[in-house]
Write a protein that holds these residues in place. Structure first.
Motif, PDB file in Angstrom:
ATOM      1  N   LEU A   1     -17.361  -5.334   9.410  1.00 34.09           N
ATOM      2  CA  LEU A   1     -18.711  -4.793   8.760  1.00 34.09           C
ATOM      3  C   LEU A   1     -18.409  -4.073   7.776  1.00 34.09           C
ATOM      4  O   LEU A   1     -19.119  -3.548   6.854  1.00 34.09           O
ATOM      5  N   SER A   2     -16.920  -4.187   7.319  1.00 33.52           N
ATOM      6  CA  SER A   2     -16.731  -3.428   6.109  1.00 33.52           C
ATOM      7  C   SER A   2     -17.017  -4.355   4.814  1.00 33.52           C
ATOM      8  O   SER A   2     -16.809  -3.953   3.479  1.00 33.52           O
ATOM      9  N   ALA A   3     -17.114  -5.606   4.964  1.00 28.80           N
ATOM     10  CA  ALA A   3     -17.192  -6.444   3.854  1.00 28.80           C
ATOM     11  C   ALA A   3     -18.821  -6.395   3.578  1.00 28.80           C
ATOM     12  O   ALA A   3     -19.590  -6.958   4.303  1.00 28.80           O
ATOM     13  N   THR A   4     -19.188  -6.366   2.178  1.00 29.69           N
ATOM     14  CA  THR A   4     -20.347  -6.450   1.831  1.00 29.69           C
ATOM     15  C   THR A   4     -20.806  -7.773   1.381  1.00 29.69           C
ATOM     16  O   THR A   4     -19.742  -8.361   0.862  1.00 29.69           O
ATOM     17  N   ASP A   5     -22.095  -8.250   1.423  1.00 28.51           N
ATOM     18  CA  ASP A   5     -22.405  -9.730   0.865  1.00 28.51           C
ATOM     19  C   ASP A   5     -23.800  -9.390  -0.022  1.00 28.51           C
ATOM     20  O   ASP A   5     -24.921  -9.842   0.831  1.00 28.51           O
ATOM     21  N   PRO A   6     -24.055  -8.908  -1.139  1.00 28.61           N
ATOM     22  CA  PRO A   6     -25.207  -8.434  -1.663  1.00 28.61           C
ATOM     23  C   PRO A   6     -25.873  -9.477  -2.416  1.00 28.61           C
ATOM     24  O   PRO A   6     -26.209  -9.351  -3.608  1.00 28.61           O
ATOM     25  N   VAL A   7     -25.886 -10.673  -2.087  1.00 31.13           N
ATOM     26  CA  VAL A   7     -26.083 -11.717  -3.065  1.00 31.13           C
ATOM     27  C   VAL A   7     -27.674 -11.490  -3.619  1.00 31.13           C
ATOM     28  O   VAL A   7     -27.866 -11.802  -4.528  1.00 31.13           O
ATOM     29  N   SER A   8     -28.539 -11.406  -2.427  1.00 33.14           N
ATOM     30  CA  SER A   8     -29.949 -11.204  -2.672  1.00 33.14           C
ATOM     31  C   SER A   8     -30.161  -9.790  -3.820  1.00 33.14           C
ATOM     32  O   SER A   8     -31.028 -10.003  -4.347  1.00 33.14           O
ATOM     33  N   VAL A   9     -29.379  -8.896  -3.619  1.00 33.67           N
ATOM     34  CA  VAL A   9     -29.482  -7.731  -4.214  1.00 33.67           C
ATOM     35  C   VAL A   9     -29.010  -7.987  -5.704  1.00 33.67           C
ATOM     36  O   VAL A   9     -29.719  -7.510  -6.701  1.00 33.67           O
ATOM     37  N   VAL A  10     -27.997  -8.805  -5.996  1.00 32.21           N
ATOM     38  CA  VAL A  10     -27.387  -8.842  -7.099  1.00 32.21           C
ATOM     39  C   VAL A  10     -28.676  -9.847  -8.025  1.00 32.21           C
ATOM     40  O   VAL A  10     -28.865  -9.616  -9.170  1.00 32.21           O
ATOM     41  N   ALA A  11     -29.141 -10.713  -7.183  1.00 36.43           N
ATOM     42  CA  ALA A  11     -30.253 -11.488  -7.736  1.00 36.43           C
ATOM     43  C   ALA A  11     -31.264 -11.049  -8.237  1.00 36.43           C
ATOM     44  O   ALA A  11     -31.844 -11.124  -9.315  1.00 36.43           O
ATOM     45  N   LEU A  12     -31.780  -9.743  -7.352  1.00 35.37           N
ATOM     46  CA  LEU A  12     -32.684  -9.035  -7.730  1.00 35.37           C
ATOM     47  C   LEU A  12     -32.466  -8.165  -8.964  1.00 35.37           C
ATOM     48  O   LEU A  12     -33.285  -7.791  -9.778  1.00 35.37           O
ATOM     49  N   PHE A  13     -31.188  -7.603  -9.170  1.00 39.83           N
ATOM     50  CA  PHE A  13     -30.870  -6.737 -10.134  1.00 39.83           C
ATOM     51  C   PHE A  13     -31.134  -7.800 -11.562  1.00 39.83           C
ATOM     52  O   PHE A  13     -31.812  -7.163 -12.527  1.00 39.83           O
ATOM     53  N   ARG A  14     -30.700  -8.918 -11.428  1.00 39.81           N
ATOM     54  CA  ARG A  14     -30.788  -9.672 -12.848  1.00 39.81           C
ATOM     55  C   ARG A  14     -32.371 -10.341 -13.067  1.00 39.81           C
ATOM     56  O   ARG A  14     -32.475 -10.036 -14.090  1.00 39.81           O
ATOM     57  N   GLU A  15     -32.904 -10.256 -11.818  1.00 40.96           N
ATOM     58  CA  GLU A  15     -34.335 -10.732 -12.188  1.00 40.96           C
ATOM     59  C   GLU A  15     -35.193  -9.685 -12.660  1.00 40.96           C
ATOM     60  O   GLU A  15     -36.158  -9.719 -13.474  1.00 40.96           O
ATOM     61  N   LEU A  16     -34.698  -8.543 -12.296  1.00 44.66           N
ATOM     62  CA  LEU A  16     -35.689  -7.275 -12.496  1.00 44.66           C
ATOM     63  C   LEU A  16     -35.012  -6.435 -13.978  1.00 44.66           C
ATOM     64  O   LEU A  16     -35.885  -5.608 -14.374  1.00 44.66           O
ATOM     65  N   GLY A  17     -33.816  -6.873 -14.175  1.00 45.67           N
ATOM     66  CA  GLY A  17     -33.431  -6.349 -15.409  1.00 45.67           C
ATOM     67  C   GLY A  17     -32.667  -4.949 -15.192  1.00 45.67           C
ATOM     68  O   GLY A  17     -32.903  -3.918 -16.008  1.00 45.67           O
ATOM     69  N   ALA A  18     -32.199  -4.793 -13.963  1.00 43.85           N
ATOM     70  CA  ALA A  18     -31.259  -3.609 -13.760  1.00 43.85           C
ATOM     71  C   ALA A  18     -30.166  -3.613 -14.707  1.00 43.85           C
ATOM     72  O   ALA A  18     -29.762  -4.774 -15.261  1.00 43.85           O
ATOM     73  N   SER A  19     -29.455  -2.455 -14.705  1.00 39.83           N
ATOM     74  CA  SER A  19     -28.726  -2.070 -15.963  1.00 39.83           C
ATOM     75  C   SER A  19     -27.261  -3.127 -15.550  1.00 39.83           C
ATOM     76  O   SER A  19     -26.933  -3.460 -14.332  1.00 39.83           O
ATOM     77  N   LYS A  20     -26.511  -3.316 -16.459  1.00 39.76           N
ATOM     78  CA  LYS A  20     -25.296  -4.181 -16.558  1.00 39.76           C
ATOM     79  C   LYS A  20     -24.530  -3.505 -15.322  1.00 39.76           C
ATOM     80  O   LYS A  20     -23.635  -3.941 -14.759  1.00 39.76           O
TER      81      LYS A  20
ATOM     82  N   VAL B   1     -22.160  -7.150  15.339  1.00 34.60           N
ATOM     83  CA  VAL B   1     -22.087  -7.733  13.997  1.00 34.60           C
ATOM     84  C   VAL B   1     -23.390  -8.333  13.607  1.00 34.60           C
ATOM     85  O   VAL B   1     -23.812  -8.204  12.342  1.00 34.60           O
ATOM     86  N   PHE B   2     -23.558  -9.421  14.415  1.00 34.99           N
ATOM     87  CA  PHE B   2     -25.094 -10.050  13.986  1.00 34.99           C
ATOM     88  C   PHE B   2     -26.074  -9.041  14.064  1.00 34.99           C
ATOM     89  O   PHE B   2     -27.025  -9.162  13.353  1.00 34.99           O
ATOM     90  N   GLY B   3     -26.247  -8.288  14.874  1.00 36.42           N
ATOM     91  CA  GLY B   3     -27.326  -7.019  14.773  1.00 36.42           C
ATOM     92  C   GLY B   3     -27.628  -6.421  13.522  1.00 36.42           C
ATOM     93  O   GLY B   3     -28.383  -6.151  12.995  1.00 36.42           O
TER      94      GLY B   3
END
Length: 521
Positions: A135-154, A382-384
């Motif tokens: 559980l220490s590995a992060t996987d923020p694919v959807s979050v990063v896509a959201l950052f780019r779509e909404l124009g969050a800072s670089k 882990v699944f939960g």
């Protein structure tokens, strides 16, 4: 023998049919999420998880996820695509907080989660350590896509993506170092663990550099877009497989190759058209793989099994949130104190809440040896947790961004970029008309009329650009960024052309990149 061949043929046919069903369902859902306005409010990866959960609820199982399928087939292209698009200048500017989050953050997560589970549940400490490592590995694919779509800072985007790229490798190494303890094949020793860690990482970086720079210089020798595109694919999978065979971290190797080819190889060995072709290829491949992975994550859920371990899952979720809180706020404060990178409290909050878990965590959990007592508890926990982070944290991240006023001016930047592109295109048309040798076959009046139309459109675009610059002065930097990209392209294309023509034998690294970077500091 014929019976065995017949059974093998039937098995292959069934597997192929299952794969085609998965492919059709995943790509259909992903496409629907991009077409209809209401669905666009939900990141397509999360929508796929929801659909997968629906299939699991009615007990429709598509394909069994295996650790080999995730780590060896799905993970290399996802890592390479992310690394290819990371800009080295931004990575270098934020490298200290990224390294802190990726290494110290993983250690905090492993220790914090394992201690909480071993003290508050019936899980033994060696088993709890494996849960913590998974559980220490992060996987923020959807979050990063959201950052780019909404124009969050670089800065926010590079911190989240950079941490994810490197902590995947660190988490995998940590898991491999810990998995032998509950089996009784290894005894924990801090010096040996540290030495093994640096061996894993060192081999990964070394082979990644060897493959990355080798492919970079190779592509200088020819201008064949499809071949160069294929070489990037070979480099991603080849680096992973070779490094794993030699006892290193394949994840670190793929990330290293992606960063080198995306920032160095694409500059010195690929013309702009090829670079665009390769980028679009990897963008599609990442979309394709993510569509399958997130659908299967939802489809693999066993509700009865999760229900029987709700207590452990709840404690694990709280532990994940607390350890993430300590890592982000503590390490960000440390970084702010000793570096020029200023990570504000709202940005720290988004980094904390956006630390989703995903495919890497599931792959590590599934790779626990079958003979290990407690394997089912590890997988269910882990699944939960993954399910909670994807559905609760993932779906609420946009709301958090809006509340903290971190949504940027991406729509404005997009419109302004399009105006700059149109100005460049119309300017080239005007230059062509000026240099055109008018033949007697072309009507003079028609020629003047066409030229005046183009000039009028050019003037209109210039006026719109001026209005944008007056109303939004921060957009002026875009023109400078585009100019720098053009200058670097010209330099790289010149070197590649001289090498192909036999006028230059030595490989030259980009000179302007260093000069412009120093000038910008």
């Amino acid at each position: 023998m014929s019976l065995e061949a017949s059974v093998a043929d039937i098995t292959i046919k069934e597997n192929l049919e299952q794969f085609l069903v998965v492919l059709c369902v995943s790509l259909s859902v992903a496409t629907i999420s991009r077409v209809f306005a209401w669905f666009r409010q939900i990141p397509y990866t999360l929508l796929l998880v929801i659909v997968g959960l629906g299939l699991a609820f009615i007990d429709v199982r598509l394909v069994n996820l295996s650790p080999e399928l995730i780590l060896e087939i799905f993970l290399p292209p996802l890592l390479f695509e992310a690394a290819w698009n990371v800009r080295w200048r931004e990575l270098k500017a934020n490298w200290i907080p990224i390294v802190l989050f990726a290494i110290i953050g993983v250690i905090v997560s492993v220790i914090g989660i394992s201690l909480a589970l071993s003290n508050l549940t019936n899980l033994a400490l060696p088993i709890a350590l494996l849960v913590g490592a998974s559980l220490s590995a992060t996987d923020p694919v959807s979050v990063v896509a959201l950052f780019r779509e909404l124009g969050a800072s670089k800065k926010l985007t590079i911190l989240m993506e950079g941490e994810s790229l490197f902590n995947d490798g660190v988490a995998v190494v940590a898991f491999l170092l810990l998995v032998g303890i509950p089996l009784g094949t290894e005894v924990f020793s801090l010096p040996e663990t540290i030495a093994s860690f640096f061996t894993f990482v060192g081999i990964g970086i070394g082979l990644g550099c060897l493959v990355g720079f080798g492919i970079s210089y190779l592509t200088q020798r020819f201008d064949l877009p499809l071949v160069e595109q294929s070489l990037t694919l070979v480099s991603a999978y080849g680096a992973y497989l070779m490094t794993e065979e030699l006892g290193g971290s394949g994840v670190i190797a793929v990330v290293t190759v992606g960063i080198i080819l995306g920032n160095f190889g694409s500059r010195i060995g690929m013309n702009p058209r090829t670079r665009l072709l390769v980028s679009e290829f990897w963008e599609f491949l990442a979309f394709f793989v993510n569509s399958i992975v997130f659908l299967l994550i939802g489809d693999q859920i066993h509700f009865e099994s999760l229900r029987s371990n709700l207590g452990i899952i709840a404690i694990a979720i709280v532990a994940v949130l607390i350890t993430r809180f300590i890592s982000i706020y503590g390490l960000a404060s440390l970084s702010n104190k000793f570096t020029d990178v200023d990570i504000s409290l709202p940005e720290q909050t988004v980094l904390w809440w956006g630390g989703l878990r995903g495919s890497v965590s599931i792959a590590l959990a599934l790779s626990v040896p079958v003979s290990l007592v407690g394997r089912e508890e590890i997988i269910d926990t882990v699944f939960g947790v993954v399910l909670f982070t994807l559905l609760i944290q993932g779906l609420s991240t946009q709301w958090v961004l809006k509340k903290l006023d971190l949504i940027g001016d991406q729509p404005l930047r997009q419109e302004y970029t399009e105006l700059l592109a149109r100005r460049t295109a119309i300017q080239r048309v005007l230059d062509y008309l000026k240099e055109l040798d008018i033949s007697p076959d072309i009507d003079q009046e028609l020629y003047r009329y066409k030229r005046e139309l183009v000039q009028g459109e050019f003037k209109s675009i210039e006026e719109n650009i001026y209005k944008f610059q007056q109303e939004y002065p921060q957009l002026k930097t875009l023109a400078g960024e585009q100019l720098q990209e053009t200058l670097l392209d010209i330099e790289a294309d010149t070197y590649a052309e001289l090498i192909r023509n036999g006028k230059l034998s030595n490989n030259l690294s980009p000179l302007l990149l260093e000069i412009l970077a120093e000038a910008g500091d």
